[in-house]
Motif scaffolding. Structure first.
Motif: not given
Lengths: 323, 323
Positions: A53-61, A89-92, A99-103, A151-155
């Motif tokens: 599946l190709t696309g933006d990993i931050a995309d919930p769909a 910074f924004e991209l990171g 994206a980690t949180r969305t996932l 922060m991802g680790e804490l999540l």
């Protein structure tokens, strides 16, 4: 069982997918029957069991599309690497944190408690730590990448503690020798200073020879990621973050090994020209970590740096993923 | 100079506002001339220099309305406390994490580099640490509140490192004796077991007597928050998180002090009935932290627990904020 791998088009992601399929790798007694890669590009693994599946990993769909009733695990490797997350910074924040949180939220909504493997990094650590760095020592990152990974680790830990997922966090050492072109990780030089001379190409080393690095070969890291995924969560206890084993090697020791493997002419292709921006990030990372617990849990380290170079040469000859 | 205090209607927020105005507290040589409180309720401080904006702290429009050309500092105290964040995960994430990020983004967009004081908590720590807990020891929170606060700390540090704000993170001890009613912090009992018997009211203590707590009086915490705000950022160096000083006192020692101050009849009003949910959170927090660095920077600790009780009795007599 279906497994999702984010960053499945990447260097590690593709190798992880290949290995999961090669091994059959039963999770809770169920064999892996299909893998979905989510990435900007298609996964290079040529296997009918792999869907890209190709696309933006931050995309919930996109994430919703990947999850199925048979999904049992998610390996979250997609990331904006260190020097790039520092430059943008924004991209990171969007990719490494949001994206980690969305996932994680998508996994939480899944009827099963999914295994969730998160690739973090030694970049979460700050400078000035006595080494080897003990397990209880905390993230004091000096890069946005490190902060976002921490922060991802804490999540992942909190989602695991609450039973939303069955998480495993692996802090990866610096991985050498990566094939192909340099990437935008601040540590990219650690591969370039070996890879380029082996190919007869001149290269600049942006850090001083005394700098100790915490290193792992790609095959050892992939083996450790598979091990982390297959391990019973109970063995990890209620704190799910692990420092993956590595070996401590200074840049000079790396070049000594290069000379042993490929001769003095190879070493002469490396020119040391310290770069303050790279140095500020890389020198803040520890050169050695305490890894008794992960070794006790069956995780592995490479034997020495000569072996890492030989593994690279072997892989380069036989590895279809880089063709 | 204008200062914003989120949570300005709260126990600590109102006292911080009062003290900032009482002292005039020059920041970079500029005196504080007005304060805006952002909270769900109006700030109880009766002073013409205080404006109350009521509403949702996670609302960017409310934050934008608060920021002015004369704003020099933001004190971010608003939070969903521990037991409540455990009971309502979404609410905790929205207020403790998202609102912090929204606020930091608003500060980043401000033409000046604003001071940003963030109230964190010893709840970021996990169990099993050798005590006193050294400064390098990392968050391994066993509560969503602790995880959210630890993520907020990382954000404030990274925004500071990048020069978006001039941040200061204070990890608050458990604050006793809080006046008024119990709140939804898991540590609320630490105040109740003193406050209620002093008022002749029976109270249940939900933890065992041997449990050591890391305590500070409200006045010492407020003095430390003011100190953190006024301090030159350079003194803090490039890692902006500080464990605020406290004193280590067991629950039994607290009750001994209660008896010394108010007699055996007061102590007899306390009945110990351990509550597993409260204990799981509170017993994971450390009972003592290494605070050499903050003491060296001029932060303060209370002298002993008897003094904390006497301070409460003094404050209760004279404190108009609780009328």
């Amino acid at each position: 069982m279906h497994v999702i791998v984010t960053g499945g088009a990447g260097f590690l992601g593709a190798r992880l997918i290949q290995r999961l399929l090669d091994e059959g790798a039963p999770i809770d007694g169920e064999r892996i029957t299909r893998v979905t890669s989510i990435d900007l590009a298609a996964c290079p693994v040529a296997d009918d069991r792999v869907e890209s599946l190709t696309g933006d990993i931050a995309d919930p769909a996109l994430i919703a599309k990947a999850l199925g009733d048979d999904t049992g695990a998610v390996c979250h490797l997609a990331a904006v690497v260190s020097a790039q997350a520092e430059a943008d910074f924004e991209l990171g924040m969007r990719v490494n944190l949001d994206a980690t949180r969305t996932l994680l939220e998508a996994c939480r909504a899944h009827p099963k408690r999914l295994r969730f493997l998160f690739a973090s990094s030694l970049a979460v650590f700050g400078p000035g730590l006595s080494q080897p760095v003990a397990e209880a020592i905390g993230p004091q990152p000096r890069s946005s990448y490190g902060a976002q990974k921490a922060m991802g680790e804490l999540l992942v830990n909190d989602y695991s503690r609450r039973g939303f997922v069955d998480g495993r966090v692996c802090r990866l050492p610096t991985i050498v020798v990566r094939p192909g072109k340099p990437n935008r990780a601040a540590s990219s030089f650690a591969s370039s200073i070996i890879r380029e001379p082996l190919a007869g190409v001149e290269v600049i080393c942006p850090v001083v020879g005394e700098l100790p690095l915490w290193l792992s070969s790609p095959r050892t890291v992939v083996a450790n990621l598979v091990h982390a995924l297959l391990l019973d969560g109970a063995a990890l206890g209620d704190w799910r973050t692990l420092n993956l084993p590595g070996i401590t090697v200074t840049v000079t020791q790396m070049l000594d090994a290069l000379e042993r493997v490929a001769g003095p002419s190879a070493r002469q292709l490396v020119r040391v020209e310290p770069d303050a921006a790279i140095d500020a990030i890389v020198a803040s990372w520890p050169g050695g970590l305490e890894v008794e617990r992960p070794l006790g849990l069956g995780f592995q380290a490479d034997s020495d740096f000569d072996a890492i170079i030989h593994a690279y040469l072997d892989d380069e000859r036989g590895d279809e993923l880089d063709n």
